[in-house]
Design a protein around this motif. Structure first.
Motif, short mmCIF file in Angstrom:
data_model
loop_
_atom_site.label_atom_id
_atom_site.label_comp_id
_atom_site.label_asym_id
_atom_site.label_seq_id
_atom_site.Cartn_x
_atom_site.Cartn_y
_atom_site.Cartn_z
N LEU A 247 -4.49 -1.40 -6.57
CA LEU A 247 -4.72 -1.23 -5.81
C LEU A 247 -5.65 -3.26 -4.93
O LEU A 247 -6.54 -3.33 -4.82
N THR A 248 -4.07 -3.72 -4.36
CA THR A 248 -5.12 -4.44 -3.74
C THR A 248 -4.87 -4.78 -2.18
O THR A 248 -4.51 -3.50 -1.40
N GLU A 249 -5.42 -5.69 -1.28
CA GLU A 249 -5.00 -5.40 -0.02
C GLU A 249 -4.30 -5.30 0.49
O GLU A 249 -3.94 -4.33 1.46
N LYS A 250 -3.06 -5.64 0.22
CA LYS A 250 -1.71 -5.65 0.51
C LYS A 250 -0.34 -5.86 -0.26
O LYS A 250 0.53 -4.94 -0.06
N SER A 251 -0.52 -5.16 -1.71
CA SER A 251 -0.28 -4.88 -2.67
C SER A 251 -1.18 -3.99 -3.96
O SER A 251 -1.84 -3.46 -3.61
N LYS A 252 0.42 -3.57 -4.68
CA LYS A 252 -0.59 -3.26 -5.88
C LYS A 252 0.23 -3.77 -7.12
O LYS A 252 1.18 -4.77 -7.45
#
Length: 222
Positions: A106-111
């Protein structure tokens, strides 16, 4: 039969003899009790002249109801359950089999999906369950097998006797249950009831990863 022995703190505690005391009524404690019951049945079937009893085998569970403190969802690897209760899937409370799995970063805005699922995270063939419902069902099996489950009783401390052959010269001889009717300062109220002392030939700790009795026993063995 209950007897009383005066403690140094001037409290009379009921004494209760036991063959086996299992502390903790979660999946491990219930499975242990059920397997012990099965072994006794197997022994009795083969030895008519030396029957064993389940009368003095007790499971202590601190919750008021079996499974009440088992609140999470869980993934069940069925291999051990198939050995313990062949065909358990026909009646156990199973929500769904695992049909697919994936791991994401998981990233801040995506995956980002991993290209492969690491072996420890592969759950094909396992089952999604409610731990609460599963332990309730397992507890029912234990009671049907003739083992007594005491709910509402937590193990507060282990009982020891001097034994030069045991670690630190101590041998576990049972468990004391928690006192009832204490105020916030741990002082007796008008409804105070002292905990029981279960004098057991065998004491099994199935408290889970944060068990206080297990932790204390390790300290005493060092």
């Amino acid at each position: 039969m209950l007897t009383f022995r005066k403690q140094p703190e001037d409290i009379q505690r009921p004494q209760m003899p036991a063959d086996v005391v299992i502390v903790g009524g979660g999946p491990a404690g219930m499975a242990c009790a059920l397997r012990l019951s099965q072994l006794i049945d197997e022994h009795n079937a083969k030895n008519a002249d030396s029957q064993l009893s389940k009368e003095n085998i007790y499971v202590l569970e601190k919750a008021r109801e079996i499974g009440q403190h088992c609140l999470s969802g869980a993934l069940l690897d069925p291999r051990s359950m198939r050995e313990l209760l062949p065909g358990f899937e026909k009646e156990a409370p199973i929500d769904a089999p695992v049909s697919k799995e994936a791991v994401y970063f998981l990233t801040e805005k995506s995956k980002l999906k991993f290209p492969i699922t690491p072996p420890p995270l592969r759950d094909h063939g396992n089952y999604v369950i409610s731990l609460n419902r599963f332990v309730k069902w397992l507890g029912g099996k234990v009671e049907e097998a003739g083992v007594t489950v005491f709910t509402g009783f937590a193990g507060s401390e282990l009982l020891y006797s001097e034994n030069s052959g045991a670690p630190a010269g101590l041998r576990v001889t049972g468990v004391r249950t928690d006192d009832k009717g204490l105020d916030k300062h741990n002082q007796p109220k008008s409804n105070f009831e002292p905990g029981y002392e279960l004098q057991a030939k065998i004491t099994i700790l199935a408290e889970g990863t944060r068990g206080s009795l297990t932790s204390n026993s390790l300290k005493n063995s060092i």
